[in-house]
Design an enzyme around this catalytic site. Structure first.
Site, PDB file in Angstrom:
ATOM      1  N   ASN A  16      -7.687  46.041 -20.553  1.00  0.00           N
ATOM      2  CA  ASN A  16      -7.920  44.670 -21.023  1.00  0.00           C
ATOM      3  C   ASN A  16      -9.222  44.155 -20.413  1.00  0.00           C
ATOM      4  O   ASN A  16      -9.330  44.036 -19.188  1.00  0.00           O
ATOM      5  CB  ASN A  16      -6.719  43.814 -20.592  1.00  0.00           C
ATOM      6  CG  ASN A  16      -6.849  42.381 -21.053  1.00  0.00           C
ATOM      7  OD1 ASN A  16      -7.923  41.803 -20.927  1.00  0.00           O
ATOM      8  ND2 ASN A  16      -5.779  41.819 -21.561  1.00  0.00           N
ATOM      9  N   HIS A  19     -11.350  39.736 -18.536  1.00  0.00           N
ATOM     10  CA  HIS A  19     -11.906  39.129 -17.324  1.00  0.00           C
ATOM     11  C   HIS A  19     -13.375  39.478 -17.099  1.00  0.00           C
ATOM     12  O   HIS A  19     -14.040  38.839 -16.291  1.00  0.00           O
ATOM     13  CB  HIS A  19     -11.041  39.473 -16.116  1.00  0.00           C
ATOM     14  CG  HIS A  19      -9.697  38.832 -16.222  1.00  0.00           C
ATOM     15  ND1 HIS A  19      -9.544  37.481 -16.447  1.00  0.00           N
ATOM     16  CD2 HIS A  19      -8.450  39.351 -16.221  1.00  0.00           C
ATOM     17  CE1 HIS A  19      -8.260  37.194 -16.542  1.00  0.00           C
ATOM     18  NE2 HIS A  19      -7.571  38.314 -16.422  1.00  0.00           N
ATOM     19  N   ARG A  27     -21.260  31.854 -16.137  1.00  0.00           N
ATOM     20  CA  ARG A  27     -22.685  31.540 -16.096  1.00  0.00           C
ATOM     21  C   ARG A  27     -23.234  31.187 -17.484  1.00  0.00           C
ATOM     22  O   ARG A  27     -23.998  30.255 -17.641  1.00  0.00           O
ATOM     23  CB  ARG A  27     -23.441  32.754 -15.505  1.00  0.00           C
ATOM     24  CG  ARG A  27     -24.938  32.711 -15.527  1.00  0.00           C
ATOM     25  CD  ARG A  27     -25.506  31.540 -14.733  1.00  0.00           C
ATOM     26  NE  ARG A  27     -25.081  31.499 -13.346  1.00  0.00           N
ATOM     27  CZ  ARG A  27     -25.815  31.916 -12.315  1.00  0.00           C
ATOM     28  NH1 ARG A  27     -27.000  32.412 -12.521  1.00  0.00           N
ATOM     29  NH2 ARG A  27     -25.362  31.809 -11.084  1.00  0.00           N
ATOM     30  N   HIS A  68      -8.179  39.594 -25.677  1.00  0.00           N
ATOM     31  CA  HIS A  68      -7.366  38.453 -26.112  1.00  0.00           C
ATOM     32  C   HIS A  68      -8.310  37.357 -26.575  1.00  0.00           C
ATOM     33  O   HIS A  68      -9.033  36.777 -25.769  1.00  0.00           O
ATOM     34  CB  HIS A  68      -6.515  37.973 -24.923  1.00  0.00           C
ATOM     35  CG  HIS A  68      -5.591  36.846 -25.236  1.00  0.00           C
ATOM     36  ND1 HIS A  68      -4.689  36.358 -24.328  1.00  0.00           N
ATOM     37  CD2 HIS A  68      -5.409  36.107 -26.368  1.00  0.00           C
ATOM     38  CE1 HIS A  68      -3.989  35.371 -24.880  1.00  0.00           C
ATOM     39  NE2 HIS A  68      -4.423  35.196 -26.108  1.00  0.00           N
ATOM     40  N   ARG A  70      -8.596  33.890 -27.439  1.00  0.00           N
ATOM     41  CA  ARG A  70      -7.799  32.667 -27.293  1.00  0.00           C
ATOM     42  C   ARG A  70      -8.314  31.568 -28.200  1.00  0.00           C
ATOM     43  O   ARG A  70      -9.488  31.541 -28.543  1.00  0.00           O
ATOM     44  CB  ARG A  70      -7.852  32.174 -25.848  1.00  0.00           C
ATOM     45  CG  ARG A  70      -6.971  32.969 -24.914  1.00  0.00           C
ATOM     46  CD  ARG A  70      -7.080  32.422 -23.501  1.00  0.00           C
ATOM     47  NE  ARG A  70      -6.125  33.085 -22.637  1.00  0.00           N
ATOM     48  CZ  ARG A  70      -4.904  32.644 -22.378  1.00  0.00           C
ATOM     49  NH1 ARG A  70      -4.472  31.503 -22.899  1.00  0.00           N
ATOM     50  NH2 ARG A  70      -4.101  33.310 -21.587  1.00  0.00           N
ATOM     51  N   ARG A  74     -11.860  31.017 -24.306  1.00  0.00           N
ATOM     52  CA  ARG A  74     -12.214  30.882 -22.893  1.00  0.00           C
ATOM     53  C   ARG A  74     -12.787  32.170 -22.304  1.00  0.00           C
ATOM     54  O   ARG A  74     -13.566  32.128 -21.375  1.00  0.00           O
ATOM     55  CB  ARG A  74     -10.966  30.400 -22.168  1.00  0.00           C
ATOM     56  CG  ARG A  74     -10.581  31.093 -20.950  1.00  0.00           C
ATOM     57  CD  ARG A  74      -9.391  30.532 -20.245  1.00  0.00           C
ATOM     58  NE  ARG A  74      -8.530  29.650 -20.977  1.00  0.00           N
ATOM     59  CZ  ARG A  74      -7.204  29.608 -20.776  1.00  0.00           C
ATOM     60  NH1 ARG A  74      -6.647  30.394 -19.900  1.00  0.00           N
ATOM     61  NH2 ARG A  74      -6.454  28.780 -21.440  1.00  0.00           N
ATOM     62  N   HIS A  75     -12.387  33.317 -22.826  1.00  0.00           N
ATOM     63  CA  HIS A  75     -13.072  34.526 -22.340  1.00  0.00           C
ATOM     64  C   HIS A  75     -13.766  35.250 -23.491  1.00  0.00           C
ATOM     65  O   HIS A  75     -14.931  34.975 -23.735  1.00  0.00           O
ATOM     66  CB  HIS A  75     -12.209  35.428 -21.457  1.00  0.00           C
ATOM     67  CG  HIS A  75     -10.737  35.360 -21.636  1.00  0.00           C
ATOM     68  ND1 HIS A  75     -10.119  35.692 -22.788  1.00  0.00           N
ATOM     69  CD2 HIS A  75      -9.753  35.019 -20.764  1.00  0.00           C
ATOM     70  CE1 HIS A  75      -8.811  35.561 -22.624  1.00  0.00           C
ATOM     71  NE2 HIS A  75      -8.548  35.142 -21.430  1.00  0.00           N
ATOM     72  N   GLU A  95      -5.247  41.038 -28.891  1.00  0.00           N
ATOM     73  CA  GLU A  95      -4.153  40.180 -28.429  1.00  0.00           C
ATOM     74  C   GLU A  95      -4.404  38.789 -28.974  1.00  0.00           C
ATOM     75  O   GLU A  95      -5.539  38.285 -28.894  1.00  0.00           O
ATOM     76  CB  GLU A  95      -4.229  40.140 -26.906  1.00  0.00           C
ATOM     77  CG  GLU A  95      -2.928  40.365 -26.205  1.00  0.00           C
ATOM     78  CD  GLU A  95      -3.141  40.246 -24.726  1.00  0.00           C
ATOM     79  OE1 GLU A  95      -3.416  41.290 -24.121  1.00  0.00           O
ATOM     80  OE2 GLU A  95      -3.054  39.136 -24.186  1.00  0.00           O
ATOM     81  N   THR A 126      -1.706  34.954 -19.609  1.00  0.00           N
ATOM     82  CA  THR A 126      -0.445  34.843 -20.337  1.00  0.00           C
ATOM     83  C   THR A 126       0.699  34.808 -19.323  1.00  0.00           C
ATOM     84  O   THR A 126       0.809  35.689 -18.481  1.00  0.00           O
ATOM     85  CB  THR A 126      -0.270  36.050 -21.279  1.00  0.00           C
ATOM     86  OG1 THR A 126      -1.496  36.229 -21.975  1.00  0.00           O
ATOM     87  CG2 THR A 126       0.845  35.816 -22.262  1.00  0.00           C
ATOM     88  N   GLU A 176       5.651  45.233 -26.176  1.00  0.00           N
ATOM     89  CA  GLU A 176       5.033  45.350 -24.853  1.00  0.00           C
ATOM     90  C   GLU A 176       5.903  44.550 -23.895  1.00  0.00           C
ATOM     91  O   GLU A 176       5.983  43.320 -23.983  1.00  0.00           O
ATOM     92  CB  GLU A 176       3.601  44.802 -24.859  1.00  0.00           C
ATOM     93  CG  GLU A 176       2.953  44.921 -23.477  1.00  0.00           C
ATOM     94  CD  GLU A 176       1.522  44.380 -23.419  1.00  0.00           C
ATOM     95  OE1 GLU A 176       0.849  44.331 -24.468  1.00  0.00           O
ATOM     96  OE2 GLU A 176       1.096  43.992 -22.319  1.00  0.00           O
ATOM     97  N   HIS A 223       1.090  43.744 -17.555  1.00  0.00           N
ATOM     98  CA  HIS A 223       0.857  42.459 -16.887  1.00  0.00           C
ATOM     99  C   HIS A 223       1.088  42.591 -15.382  1.00  0.00           C
ATOM    100  O   HIS A 223       2.158  42.959 -14.942  1.00  0.00           O
ATOM    101  CB  HIS A 223       1.745  41.332 -17.421  1.00  0.00           C
ATOM    102  CG  HIS A 223       1.038  40.001 -17.340  1.00  0.00           C
ATOM    103  ND1 HIS A 223       0.859  39.337 -16.156  1.00  0.00           N
ATOM    104  CD2 HIS A 223       0.431  39.253 -18.287  1.00  0.00           C
ATOM    105  CE1 HIS A 223       0.183  38.227 -16.379  1.00  0.00           C
ATOM    106  NE2 HIS A 223      -0.097  38.153 -17.666  1.00  0.00           N
TER     107      HIS A 223
HETATM  108  N1  PXP Z   1      -0.607  42.315 -21.504  1.00  0.00           N
HETATM  109  C1  PXP Z   1      -0.759  41.053 -21.955  1.00  0.00           C
HETATM  110  C2  PXP Z   1      -0.001  40.656 -23.181  1.00  0.00           C
HETATM  111  C3  PXP Z   1      -1.617  40.131 -21.309  1.00  0.00           C
HETATM  112  O1  PXP Z   1      -1.747  38.883 -21.785  1.00  0.00           O
HETATM  113  C4  PXP Z   1      -2.337  40.563 -20.187  1.00  0.00           C
HETATM  114  C5  PXP Z   1      -3.253  39.623 -19.473  1.00  0.00           C
HETATM  115  O2  PXP Z   1      -4.274  39.212 -20.266  1.00  0.00           O
HETATM  116  C6  PXP Z   1      -2.164  41.888 -19.758  1.00  0.00           C
HETATM  117  C7  PXP Z   1      -1.283  42.733 -20.411  1.00  0.00           C
HETATM  118  C8  PXP Z   1      -2.902  42.423 -18.578  1.00  0.00           C
HETATM  119  O3  PXP Z   1      -2.469  41.751 -17.433  1.00  0.00           O
HETATM  120  P1  PXP Z   1      -3.303  41.903 -16.089  1.00  0.00           P
HETATM  121  O4  PXP Z   1      -4.645  41.317 -16.338  1.00  0.00           O
HETATM  122  O5  PXP Z   1      -2.487  41.133 -15.103  1.00  0.00           O
HETATM  123  O6  PXP Z   1      -3.355  43.364 -15.782  1.00  0.00           O
END
Ligand code: PXP
Length: 273
Positions: A16, A19, A27, A68, A70, A74-75, A95, A126, A176, A223
């Site tokens: 994922n 981040h 920035r 993801h 959103r 935001r990201h 996502e 999430t 998931e 997650h």
């Molecule tokens: N699965 C889902 C559905 C998520 O929303 C996220 C976080 O964006 C993740 C997995 C990954 O979680 P983490 O960033 O804590 O590894």
């Protein structure tokens, strides 16, 4: 059951990359990101670039890239999704919230899979699973729309029998399972897995995983997982894909994205062996 793919064993890693975009946006909040795929853009310097990070993650052994999009962007932004769809060579998992505008975007862009998640404006990430049971018929219509354009659907849900059965009834291809409660218990107990809360959460995940498979859906999870906590989840019977973001992005600051992804892939493989 474990399955071999090249030099890796066990579940695929879904990386994922949200981040990476979070750091960029800290920035370059208002950058238009309107360049082409090769980066010839006035904002080509808007680093770190989630698309380049996805490429590094693939080279490190990720077999799926997740982003993801959103509602508040935001990201990752729309342009990131377009570029990811054009460039990602492994599976791409979008996502998203189960809203009309997101479903329309998925129909247009056609990722390999859409994972439907709940979306709260105030949450940092999430926070809980999707309530499939409470909106089963509406979600079933979304699943059918996605299937019509060849997009697989996954429900991000708590490891709960009612939600799993509702996901099967709604026609989801995959579930998931939310590993957040396990990951938190693991951290709080220093990884104690023979007894106590992390042990209990792991058993809950194992039972939920068995039900997901019994109902004919693909079993994924994610997650909050880290190299310390991923092993027992990777060993759950029939686990196909693990979706991990934060801990890999954090680790990549020290050792680089490719190495951080490889470290997670190797940890998953070693656990599954
Ligand atoms: N699965 C889902 C559905 C998520 O929303 C996220 C976080 O964006 C993740 C997995 C990954 O979680 P983490 O960033 O804590 O590894």
């Amino acid at each position: 059951m474990t399955h071999a793919r090249g030099d890796t064993l066990g579940p695929r890693l879904g990386m994922n990359i949200d981040h990476v975009a979070t750091v960029r946006n800290a920035r370059y909040k208002d950058a238009k990101l309107d360049g082409n795929v090769t980066g010839a853009s006035p904002f080509a310097h808007a680093e770190p670039d989630p698309v380049r990070a996805a490429h590094e993650a693939e080279l490190g052994g990720a077999l799926c890239i997740t982003a993801h999009l959103r509602e508040d962007r935001r990201h990752v932004r729309d342009r990131d999704i377009e570029r990811l769809i054009e460039t990602v060579r492994v599976k791409f998992n979008l996502e998203m919230a189960a809203t009309e505008s997101m479903v329309a975007l998925a129909e247009k862009t056609r990722p390999h899979m859409c994972t439907l998640v709940p979306e709260g404006r105030e949450e940092v990430t999430t926070e809980g699973g999707l309530d499939v049971a409470g909106q089963r018929d509406r979600l079933a219509r979304i699943v059918r729309r996605l299937q019509t354009v060849g997009v697989r659907s996954s429900a991000f849900i708590d490891a709960n029998e009612t939600q799993i059965r509702a996901a099967a009834d709604a026609g989801f291809d995959a579930c998931e399972l939310h590993t957040g409660p396990y990951a938190i218990a693991f951290a709080h107990t220093g990884g104690e897995l023979h007894t106590g809360p992390a042990h209990a959460e792991l058993i809950t995940l194992q039972n939920a995983g068995a039900l997901v498979r019994e109902l004919g859906m693909q079993l994924n999870a994610g997650h909050g997982l880290t190299v310390a906590s991923v092993g027992p989840v990777a060993r759950i019977e029939g686990m196909e894909e693990l979706h991990i973001g934060h801990s890999i992005v954090a680790r990549s600051i020290y050792i680089g994205m490719r190495a951080a992804v490889r470290e997670m892939v190797d940890t998953i493989s070693a656990a599954a062996r």
